[in-house]
Structures are given as structure tokens and as C-alpha cells.
Design an enzyme around this catalytic site. Structure first.
Site, PDB file in Angstrom:
ATOM      1  N   HIS A  32       0.844  -1.227   0.097  1.00 27.64           N
ATOM      2  CA  HIS A  32       0.211   0.350   0.010  1.00 27.64           C
ATOM      3  C   HIS A  32       0.711   1.193  -0.081  1.00 27.64           C
ATOM      4  CE1 HIS A  32       0.843  -0.576   4.283  1.00 27.64           C
ATOM      5  NE2 HIS A  32       0.214   0.531   4.596  1.00 27.64           N
ATOM      6  N   HIS A  47       1.604   3.780   1.796  1.00 22.38           N
ATOM      7  CA  HIS A  47       2.200   4.435   3.551  1.00 22.38           C
ATOM      8  C   HIS A  47       3.755   4.676   2.691  1.00 22.38           C
ATOM      9  CE1 HIS A  47      -1.581   4.139   5.681  1.00 22.38           C
ATOM     10  NE2 HIS A  47      -1.636   4.982   5.106  1.00 22.38           N
ATOM     11  N   ASP A  85       6.641   4.690   5.061  1.00 19.78           N
ATOM     12  CA  ASP A  85       6.517   3.007   5.487  1.00 19.78           C
ATOM     13  C   ASP A  85       6.666   1.937   4.934  1.00 19.78           C
ATOM     14  OD1 ASP A  85       4.179   3.615   6.928  1.00 19.78           O
ATOM     15  OD2 ASP A  85       4.250   1.272   7.848  1.00 19.78           O
ATOM     16  N   HIS A  86       5.980   1.752   3.679  1.00 14.10           N
ATOM     17  CA  HIS A  86       5.806   0.587   3.315  1.00 14.10           C
ATOM     18  C   HIS A  86       6.023   0.939   1.283  1.00 14.10           C
ATOM     19  CE1 HIS A  86       3.545  -1.836   5.674  1.00 14.10           C
ATOM     20  NE2 HIS A  86       3.454  -0.151   6.522  1.00 14.10           N
ATOM     21  N   HIS A 104      -7.066  -0.931   4.695  1.00  8.00           N
ATOM     22  CA  HIS A 104      -6.245   0.248   5.948  1.00  8.00           C
ATOM     23  C   HIS A 104      -5.967   1.559   4.945  1.00  8.00           C
ATOM     24  CE1 HIS A 104      -2.166   1.713   8.414  1.00  8.00           C
ATOM     25  NE2 HIS A 104      -1.861   1.118   7.246  1.00  8.00           N
ATOM     26  N   ASP A 118      -0.171  -3.773   5.995  1.00  8.72           N
ATOM     27  CA  ASP A 118      -0.903  -3.254   7.424  1.00  8.72           C
ATOM     28  C   ASP A 118      -2.409  -3.601   7.370  1.00  8.72           C
ATOM     29  OD1 ASP A 118       1.400  -2.461   7.755  1.00  8.72           O
ATOM     30  OD2 ASP A 118       0.957  -0.262   7.506  1.00  8.72           O
ATOM     31  N   HIS A 134       4.892  -5.289  10.395  1.00  8.94           N
ATOM     32  CA  HIS A 134       5.177  -4.961  11.473  1.00  8.94           C
ATOM     33  C   HIS A 134       5.344  -5.463  11.808  1.00  8.94           C
ATOM     34  CE1 HIS A 134       4.629   0.154  10.482  1.00  8.94           C
ATOM     35  NE2 HIS A 134       3.465  -0.576   9.702  1.00  8.94           N
TER      36      HIS A 134
HETATM   37 FE    FE Z   1       2.591   0.602   7.987  1.00  8.87          FE
HETATM   38 ZN    ZN Z   2       0.278   1.597   6.136  1.00 12.28          ZN
END
Ligand code: FE
Ligand code: ZN
Length: 258
Positions: A54, A56, A58-59, A113, A132, A170
Site C-alpha cells: 500500500h 503509506h 513506511d512501505h 487500511h 498492514d 510490522h
Molecule cells: Fe505501516
Molecule cells: Zn500502513
């Protein structure tokens, strides 16, 4: 050897998906390109594809750097993410396939999400990358969908073969299990997983992967039918209806504040 976790940021995981025959690999969810490129080099692999779950940061934060370092690399992006995947070259949607050497992964649309959140399922590896959406003993926050969207997405993952290994985005396992225990303090599988996870983390080990079959034993967001879980939630809200989506939403709301 076919799946190599690469820790990212404080608690994220990127994963190298390796085709042993060609030594080609893909990376699921890269936020820090340098660490991923390092791992690729150390293993003597050739990185050919980026598989983001996705949009975001952090990905996908490492996508631009990977594309600069490796011209011609394929960067997949889900159609429903509406162009929010950096450096995207190939658009995919639910049911599409992705290639890593001789390996084929199936794209599973699991929105909630984010609208375009996807999982990558590799039957030959008996593995699914859930980003996530499904965590070990937990699920992601519902940012772009509704509770029923997440319930449907989790059900799609839960329908995979029980032996399928779950690689999530995560390292949230211990905290997730602590929350799960507040709802099902009598769940033996949950208690055992918690004891195991605490030990693993104390020893500096990863808690991934689990399996779809195991998640059904202790993941509260797959256990909306559990009498003990329902009773715990009804202690807080006696008017809570016996409906899977309502039960899920009540559990998710509690977890948001946990
Ligand atoms: Fe994340
Ligand atoms: Zn996320």
C-alpha cells in the site's frame, strides 16, 4: 532461504522473495532502499521487482531510490491506490499476477487500511505478504474503508490454505497479543503464543511468520464468533449486537486506544 526479512525503520519489515533457480528476487514493502540493496548484494541476488502492499511512506519510501539504482526494475502499484505508489511502472488489481524469476504471485485486493491495499500470495512458497491488513494477532487501522470492508478483506486472507505462512508489515506481535488477552484471557493458544513471542523478542528474534491456521486460533479480528471475545465486549457495551461486523468494529475501536 526463499523469503528473507529485512528490518526497516523502527518496526517495519521488507521481505526479499527469492527465486532460487534464477537468483532473481523481488522486494515487498521497501522503505529504506540502502538496507534492501545491501541484503540483495550480500545474498548475491538480482532485484527485479518491487511489490508494495500500500501507499503509506513506511512501505514505499525506498521506491524512488531503488528505481534510480536499478533502471528497468518493475515497480508494481495497485490501481485503487490512484497513483500514490512512487516510481510505479506496472499497474495491478485484484486477481492480477506478479512475476519474480520463475515465481508467480497472485495479487489479492484487501482494502480498508487503504483503498488499494493488496496482499501478494505465492502458492509455491506457501506464503502471503499481508502488509498492514493482517498482522500477527492483529489487524491494521481502518483508514480508508469501513469496518465491513476490513472484515471482508480479512476473510479473504483467512480463506487461504491453513499452512500458508503470514508475513506482515510490522513487528507488532507482543502488543497485539497483550490486547488480544484482554478479550480472551482463557484462550490457551493465545496464552502460549504470547509466552513464545515475549521470549522470541527478548532474544532479539523476529516473530514472523505465523500461519493462517494459527491466526485463526488467536487473532481477535478473525475471532468475532468466539463466545469469550463477545462476552468481553458486551461487558463494555451490553447493547452490542451479535453481528460479526459490529463485534469487529467494537474490538477495533478498543485496539485504537490500547
Ligand atoms: Fe505501516
Ligand atoms: Zn500502513
Amino acid at each position: 532461504m526463499a523469503i528473507i526479512p529485512v528490518p526497516q525503520l523502527s518496526d517495519n519489515y521488507a521481505y526479499l522473495v527469492v527465486d532460487d533457480a534464477s537468483r532473481e528476487c523481488g522486494v515487498v514493502d521497501c522503505s529504506e532502499a540502502a538496507k534492501v540493496l545491501d541484503a540483495v548484494q550480500r545474498q548475491g541476488l538480482k532485484l527485479v521487482a518491487v511489490l508494495p502492499t500500500h501507499w503509506h511512506f513506511d512501505h514505499v519510501g525506498g521506491n524512488e531510490d531503488l528505481a534510480r539504482a536499478l533502471p528497468g526494475i518493475r515497480v508494481y502499484g495497485a490501481r485503487n491506490e490512484n497513483g500514490r505508489i512512487p516510481a510505479q511502472t506496472n499497474e495491478v488489481a485484484d486477481g492480477a499476477t506478479v512475476r519474480v524469476g520463475a515465481l508467480t504471485g497472485r495479487v489479492i485486493g484487501i482494502p480498508a487500511h487503504t483503498n488499494g491495499h493488496v496482499a501478494y500470495y505465492f502458492p509455491e512458497l506457501e506464503a502471503v505478504f499481508t502488509g498492514d491488513t493482517m498482522f500477527i494477532a492483529g489487524c491494521g487501522r481502518v483508514f480508508e474503508g469501513k469496518a465491513e470492508t476490513m472484515v471482508a478483506s480479512l476473510a479473504k486472507l483467512a480463506a487461504l490454505p491453513a499452512a500458508t505462512r503470514v508475513y506482515c508489515g510490522h513487528e507488532y506481535t507482543v502488543k497485539n497479543l497483550e490486547f488480544a488477552l484482554t478479550l480472551e484471557p482463557g484462550n490457551q493458544a493465545l496464552k502460549a503464543k504470547y509466552a513464545w513471542a515475549k521470549k522470541a523478542r527478548a532474544a532479539g528474534q523476529f516473530t514472523i511468520p505465523s500461519t493462517i491456521g494459527d491466526e485463526q486460533q488467536f487473532n481477535p479480528f478473525l475471532r468475532t464468533a468466539s463466545p469469550e471475545l463477545r462476552a468481553s465486549l458486551k461487558k463494555i457495551d451490553p447493547a452490542l449486537p451479535d453481528d460479526p461486523v459490529a463485534i469487529f468494529a467494537a474490538a477495533r475501536a478498543l485496539k485504537d486506544k490500547f
